[in-house]
Design an enzyme around this catalytic site. Structure first.
Site: not given
Ligand code: F6P
Length: 540
Positions: A199, A205, A260-261, A346, A377, A505
């Site tokens: 987003k 990452e 996002g979620r 979250e 188990h 972060k």
């Molecule tokens: O985990 C934190 C977060 O900001 C989430 O809310 C989001 O879905 C994810 O990192 C990834 O963010 P982006 O879509 O901006 O890469």
């Protein structure tokens, strides 16, 4: 009149030691405490709650103006107050007419994006859209993390039998060279379509993984236009995507009013649509839309998301149980616990009210789980015999996808047996009687019996899906989305922000600075010593 959560807690406290089994003297209980929406049946009769207490919860939800909050979400009020945003993922799965009435001038862009997405899927599948080398695509790699990953992952896994396009769709989330190597070793550079989902397009990452995959592709191919031809992105940050090297025509938008979620229903679902086809993706959205309609209109007493939310609050706040196990007894649903960990924790793992005041009650439970029977188990020992009570959602499909019908019967039998065992438990005297019937000596009985007792009285819900299809799975995801939203509303917090992830972060950047020889005042001597050890190893 139940006016606040403390009233509910006082009510629950009185029945904390009541046996759930004792509630079944009401012979209609199993029938009464169940509800069906489309392909999903919920049995909540194994909860430690009676009719009057349920009515009290409903009354309290009404007193909290829950209906208004639900309307506010569906109509686009800016209920994500800390980010000054509306929360309109439901509009993405609504019919076009509703999209227009809710999204107004934004509706057309959403519809155009859906069409663009469907066209990409059609063109990739038909071979109209080919790779830089002119070949048909064989694989898709989705790169993203958090909300830009879990929804795709859980749906790809659940809907494996519906992967109908012939494309192999893979996901890469974790910033771990091992995970990247795995993809590089597996994927054919010349025929892999890449979708970067972010987003913000600033997530460390995702950018690191995308850069590594980009470098590999460029080195593995003679076609210097491979990124331009084979890469797509879903983002709100168009400029950053273009700077990364992805063609403007290959960028699909996201919107700040979709969290996002909660974004699987947007263009974020492109990798999924490339696996299950446009029809499958439409069915997924239709299933979610069906749950939306039910959620908007059903009275609270019969409203599945509201009931799940209220029962969760009863357990979390009233009975003070701090966790929630998600136990799908279905291989297809094995990614669901991980998905719900993010969606639930979250969203609602917070202790500050929308008003900024400190909340005086507990919020999101610790969510964990695994597919059954594997959990039996492993951690279920604790659920049966520790002093902690772990409320559980059991989820099964009545019709399994495998031809091994006997397996499915055993799987379902185990699921039903576990909810029964968690509720019934076994008392000391029952164990003693059993041991005596087995012929043990009185001394052996006394030694062994305490080890074989089970506390029981653990509440659970059982969700039955007719079968896992795009439609029922879409409804299941929407069910949990709404349950979480209702809980956040009643806990008076904002379910749609996630400020808690920011400090990690920031400090991550400080750690990297120190690793690279710079100074930081923001880290403890413990972390500085750990960094020194890491740097020593790197130097060798
Ligand atoms: O985990 C934190 C977060 O900001 C989430 O809310 C989001 O879905 C994810 O990192 C990834 O963010 P982006 O879509 O901006 O890469």
């Amino acid at each position: 009149m139940f006016q606040d959560l403390n009233d509910i807690c006082l009510l629950a406290d009185k029945v904390k030691n009541r046996s759930i089994l004792s509630l079944f003297t009401d012979t209609n209980r199993a029938d009464k405490l169940s509800v069906t929406v489309g392909d999903i049946f919920l049995d909540y009769s194994k909860q430690n709650i009676n009719d009057d207490e349920l009515s009290a919860l409903v009354q309290w939800a009404e007193h909290c103006h829950l209906s208004d909050t639900i309307n506010d979400m569906f109509s686009g009020e800016k209920i994500n107050e800390t980010e000054n945003r509306a929360v309109l993922h439901t509009a993405l799965r609504a019919p076009d007419s509703l999209k227009h009435s809710v999204l107004k001038e934004k509706a057309q862009e959403v519809i155009d994006t859906e069409n663009q997405m469907a066209e990409i899927v059609d063109n990739v599948c038909s071979g109209k859209l080919v790779s830089a080398s002119g070949e048909k695509f064989t694989d898709v790699l989705a790169i993203g993390i958090g909300g830009s990953y879990y929804g795709i992952k859980v749906a790809l896994t659940a809907l494996k039998p519906y992967h109908s396009t012939g494309l192999n769709v893979h996901v890469l989330a974790n910033v771990d060279g091992g995970a990247v190597d795995e993809k590089i070793n597996l994927l054919p550079a010349e025929t892999t379509l890449v979708v970067v989902i972010s987003k913000t397009f600033t997530t460390q990452e995702t950018l690191l993984n995308a850069t590594a995959i980009k470098n590999w592709m460029l080195s593995a191919s003679d076609n210097q236009d491979i990124i331009e031809k084979q890469w797509f992105a879903i983002s709100t940050n168009i400029n950053a995507v273009i700077s990364f090297g992805i063609s403007r025509q290959h960028i699909l938008p996201m919107w700040d009013w979709v969290g996002g979620r909660f974004s699987l229903w947007s263009a974020v679902g492109l990798p999924l649509a490339l696996a299950i086809g446009n029809q499958g993706f439409s069915q997924l959205k239709a299933g979610a839309g069906e749950m939306d309609e039910h959620f908007k209109s059903a009275p609270f007493e019969q409203n599945m998301p509201v009931l799940l939310a209220l029962l969760g609050i009863w357990n979390r706040n009233g009975l003070a149980y701090s966790s929630l196990a998600i136990l799908p007894y279905d291989h297809a649903l094995r990614a669901l616990p991980g998905y719900l960990q993010q969606t639930d924790m979250e969203s609602n793992g917070k202790s500050v009210a929308l008003s900024g005041e400190k909340l005086t009650w507990d919020t999101a439970p610790i969510v964990f789980g695994q597919e059954g029977t594997n959990g039996q188990h492993a951690f279920m020992q604790l659920m049966h015999q520790s002093d902690d009570i772990v409320p559980t959602d059991f989820i099964i499909a009545l019709n399994g996808t495998s031809q091994l019908k006997a397996h499915h019967q055993v799987l379902v039998a185990n699921c039903f047996a576990q909810s029964e065992a968690l509720m019934q438990g076994k008392t000391l005297s029952q164990v003693k009687d059993e041991l005596s019937a087995a012929g043990l000596s009185p001394a052996d009985i006394n030694n062994l019996a305490p080890h074989k007792t089970m506390k029981g009285n653990t509440p659970s819900n059982t969700l039955l899906l007719n079968s896992v299809t795009p439609q029922s799975f879409g409804a299941l995801l929407a069910l949990y989305e709404h349950k979480i939203f209702v809980q956040g509303a009643l806990w008076q917090l904002n379910s749609f922000d996630q400020w808690g992830v920011e400090l990690g972060k920031q400090l991550g950047n400080q750690v990297l600075k120190v690793m690279n020889g710079e100074h930081s005042d923001l880290l403890s001597t413990s972390s500085l010593a750990l960094i020194a050890k890491f740097n020593q190893t790197r130097a060798c």
